[in-house]
Structures are given as structure tokens and as C-alpha cells.
Design an enzyme around this catalytic site. Sequence first.
Site, PDB file in Angstrom:
ATOM      1  N   PRO A 217       3.782   5.495  -5.559  1.00 40.47           N
ATOM      2  CA  PRO A 217       4.958   5.357  -6.564  1.00 40.47           C
ATOM      3  C   PRO A 217       6.166   4.380  -6.206  1.00 40.47           C
ATOM      4  CG  PRO A 217       5.250   7.405  -4.993  1.00 40.47           C
ATOM      5  CD  PRO A 217       4.092   6.515  -4.552  1.00 40.47           C
ATOM      6  N   GLY A 219       6.976   3.488  -2.764  1.00 43.93           N
ATOM      7  CA  GLY A 219       7.769   3.711  -1.228  1.00 43.93           C
ATOM      8  C   GLY A 219       7.830   2.363  -0.219  1.00 43.93           C
ATOM      9  N   ASP A 255      -6.313  -3.985  -9.998  1.00 45.21           N
ATOM     10  CA  ASP A 255      -6.666  -3.535  -8.435  1.00 45.21           C
ATOM     11  C   ASP A 255      -6.177  -4.097  -7.509  1.00 45.21           C
ATOM     12  OD1 ASP A 255      -8.333  -2.819  -6.468  1.00 45.21           O
ATOM     13  OD2 ASP A 255     -10.289  -3.063  -7.488  1.00 45.21           O
ATOM     14  N   LYS A 300      -6.639   2.161   7.889  1.00 40.39           N
ATOM     15  CA  LYS A 300      -6.918   3.756   8.038  1.00 40.39           C
ATOM     16  C   LYS A 300      -7.871   3.585   9.131  1.00 40.39           C
ATOM     17  CE  LYS A 300      -3.610   4.109   4.598  1.00 40.39           C
ATOM     18  NZ  LYS A 300      -2.325   4.822   5.139  1.00 40.39           N
TER      19      LYS A 300
END
Length: 355
Positions: A217, A219, A255, A300
Site C-alpha cells: 500500500p 510503505g 507487474d 527473501k
Amino acid sequence: MNTLFMHCRPGFEGEVCAEISEHAARLGVAGYAKGKPQSACAEFVCAEAEGAERLMAQLRFAQLIFPRQWARGSYIELPETDRISVLLEHLAALPVFGSLWLEVLDSNDGKELSTFCRKFEVPLRKALEKAGRLVDNASLPRLLLTFISGRRVFVGVAEANNSALWPMGIPRLKFPREAPSRSTLKLEEAWHQFIPREQWEQRLGDDMTGVDLGASPGGWTYQLVRRGMLVTAIDNGPMAESLMDTGLVQHLMADGFTWQPKQPVDWMVCDIVEKPARTTSLIETWLGEGLCREAVVNLKLPMKQRYAEVRRLLDRMEATFKARKLKVSIACKQLYHDREEVTCHLRRLDLKPRK
């Protein structure tokens, strides 16, 4: 002084051990690493008395990925009363220090000790100054006391210019109420970690352009907007209205892995949940093709062999840029606000200065 003590995120003790063991082997420092799972610390016990000092002299702390803080030294046991006298006696053999940090581990036990440390620091500081062991001189080594309990402390030494920016490597950043998500603190910490404060105006200026891939959203977009940048936010999800109302954000439903800007931008930031190898390819494209000057991107981590995977991907990026004859600086750190991830900062060093 033959032990190198390191703080880390709980659960990443094994990564710290793997990383420091690799460096020690490369530098010919004999010893072994150990770290109890979830203890938030690890240590490298050197076979020789000066081993830890050699490691710290030949490594830059900023180049380490998983340790949050480090210090060379040893453990001492303290009595229930008159802890200061015992510490002073132990410190007599060490150099005069230019600063003092009392640290605890990032664990429940550690948090309980933080109140004790706050109360203990004032009388300890006074006693050290009175004894001539502590002076106000930033160029002298820093004394780092890591309290494992009220009775056991690791007495450590580190150079102020070759250790963490904050006690325990934990920044005291305040969550801005108007930011749309807590992830905003990751990017703010990255600015502090990777960009010297005196270069912020030049490298994070309000005349710059940025792209946030996987922005929703908002950050990370918030941090770019806060610096006054014009931002293109790429995400099929919604953006916070408060950010759109600034007039600085263009939101494109696309994308993040395929969209590219028509003109190069100053900054690309990305915190998309994706396999790290695919994110690495994205980094190689953006920096390699000159789509941005600098980037902050989160990788990640897999469940196993986390250090080995990060090392492999960093080496791959380095080899890719070298093969293309590009000058790119690459830095990587597991930030305090990171979870099962690391943050990479990349910068093209061979592009013409901005006009």
C-alpha cells in the site's frame, strides 16, 4: 581477548557462524564458531590470543551481512554487589576508551536486563571517568559491555568506525503515523545503513525520481515521497490515498517484474515477496541496463542454507556486472527491521553525474 562476540536476529545464529567461519578461514584465523539457537548471539572462539583482533582489523563490519554488532573480548563473572570494582580491575589491562555502550541481547531475557543496564550505566560511567579509563574521544576504541545476566557480562572492545551505528545494531526509529505500513521502517533504516548522513541531500534529494516495484500500500513509497521525490508506484494492488494526495506519486497497475521506465530514474526500491534468484535477476537488469542509479531491494530468504544462498547471489551479481564491465557497488545487510530477508543496496559508480 580471543573471542569475537556478535549480536544477531534470533534464529540467525547459524548464519552468523557460517559467515564468520568463512571469513576466518579465508584470513587464516584458526578457531571455531558457536551459537545457541534463538539466543540472538554467536561467537567465534579463536585459537590464538590475537585472533579476534586480527579478524576485526582485516574485516569491515559494514561488509558483514548477518551480525548486528561485534566486539572482541572475554566473559567475566560479577558479584551481586560491587560489580564496578570487579569491572575496573578487569579493565586495567585494556586501553583507555573513547565511548561506552551497555548492550543486551535481543531476547526476552535481554529485554528484562535493559532496565538494569540503564540504572547501572550512570555510576559505571562516572567510575570509569574518575579512574581515567573513559574519556570523550571518538577516535579511541569503544567499550561494549554485553550483559548476559546481572552476574555475567561480555567485556568487549570495538573501533567506533568499524562496528554498528547503534547499540546492539538496533536503530531507534519512530514509526511515522501517516505511513501506510510498518515496512516503511525497513527503507528508512536502509538509508541510515548504506548512505552516509552527509550525502543524503546529494543522493536522496527532492529533485530526484524513484520507482517502487510492488509498492502497495505504499510503505516504501512513503520514504521516497518524504524525501520529496517524484515516484512511480508499480503494483496491481491499491495505494494509500494519503500518498496519492501528495501529487508526487503516479500509480501504474502493472507487474513489477516486467515493467520498465521509459527514462532512467535515480532510485529503484523493491520489497516483493519472491524467490531471491528471480529478484536478483531483476536487480541485474535494472542496474545492468542503467534503468536506475541506485537501488534498495529486499531478498527473501529460503528456509535452509540461508547464508550460502545469499553469498551465491551476491557473487553472481558481482560476476554479472564485471562481465559487462560495469562499476557497481554492492552492499548487503540483514537490518533490524528485516525478518526472513536481507536488504541489498546497489549503486552504479560509472554513470555521468546528474546535471
